[in-house]
Design a protein around this motif. Sequence first.
Motif: not given
Length: 554
Positions: A49, A51, A54, A71-73, A496, A498, A502-504
Amino acid sequence: MPKAATGSNTGDLIIDSPNSAPLRVHLDGEQYSLGRSPANDLAFPSDQKLSRDHIIFERRGHGWAVRDVGSKNGTQLNGAKLTETTPLSHGDQIVAGHLCIRYDIYGEFADAGPTDVTFVREDAGHAEPTISLDLQAALRSAGDSGGRTSMANQHFQALVQAGRELAGHGALETLFDLILDLSLKASNASRGVVMTCEEKGALKIRAIRGEGLRISAGVRDLVLDKGKSVLIQDARSDQDFGMRESILAQDIRSILAVPLQTDERVIGLLYLDSPFWVRGFTTEDLNLLTVMANMAAIRIEHARLTAQEQMRKMFARELEKAAEIQRRLLPSKPPEIVGFDLAGYNATCLAVGGDYYDFLPYPDGRLGILIGDVSGKGLGAALLMSNVQASVRVLLEEPGPLETQICRLNRSFAANCPGNCFITFFAAVLDVTTGELVHCNAGHNPPLLLHADDEVESLGATGFPLGISRNATYELNHSRLEPGDTLLLYSDGVTEACSPSDEEFGDRRLIAAIRQNRNRPAVELIRAITSELETFTAGAPAADDITLVALRRS
């Protein structure tokens, strides 16, 4: 201990990570990066969860600040989304990925309610008082038992009694009175107080003998900030403290102040003074009180940790009960319908989650198929999703146009949801005779309908997520499942997910998995997708709840 308001700029990060012991990080550099990448100062590579990069903790003025680095989340600070660089205060709570982080310092020492102790800050020289020592020096001195005098024997007996009492299982509150009484007796002091450091830097009186104590802030700071034990043998003649108002006004002749100190930190102080010149405090008194205070601090910290562990276990039991209740709210098995094969799957990333799916058989033979996802994770999302499940069953079991029922659901949630919450929701009603599928999509991930001719139909959004706008409207769309067609509903925890780079996982891989397993039973299709997800993420813990519903027409 560091103090936020007096120029100190140190502190600790206490980091709780799933399945590992809490980590305490002392901030003594200029900047600390945190994320999944091993290049970070604080790296947590198994937390999917997070990045790769982050958050950053950085020194700002006399304290520390935190900022999210895209960060993505996202990152939460005290329950709110972190959107800009923000200074930290003692006790601030930061959530990043699966990590719960607390910033820990001892700030300006404020009173915690009524008190007979006043700290007096006075201008004077900055040299240290007559005698000061640290814990290790006191322990070495206490261990020297050769040639004890009568007073030394009195000190030794005080240590023995303190060790016996503190090793017992008496109530924590009684130990403060015990340690103060033993200290007063062993040193022949007239007055004293035991105080502990509480949240936001406050000092709390735990035991006190005497009235109107006025303690020099210089003494307090030396004990709490530097962990020093302080002895002023003749306060009025001491060059650093003799002219201070806190000394003169009380006619104090001798002072002892020692830290309540564990191996890791100072958790409070023990202060004694005497306005009478019976005898001045000695270095032996200082050694004794330093060691006794250390013994007391270890006992206090042990009691605190024991209480925390009991609370943790109680909370874990309550969470397990909540998880069991939530599991029972989901379908125990899909309905059996001639010509169709159904399966559902739900896995929470925490003990409880915010995803939901359901099957609603109608009296006329039609079948309702539902999936939802509450924003957020954990207990709050689980509570809201339980409300979603109850409301959906009440409203959608009544006859009426599907789009009208979704509007009613939205109005209900918009009136009751917290301002930062919403629910993505997809509802469909299947005519099991014709294969016609009517559906509304309230901002949920578009379900994928793979037709027998290999064409993929995406059942996109027909309105906003529930709870955002009370006046939102929803359109009704139509599709048809022909023999050989496969429909997959899923939550964003699937696409989503990963990889270590870090590729979804993404829609493309999900569609490929459906195509590859299209002729297998619905339960095996779901099993194949979850297996691919585990391989793709290298077995790392899921960053979000994962829900899948598969429907095949034979």
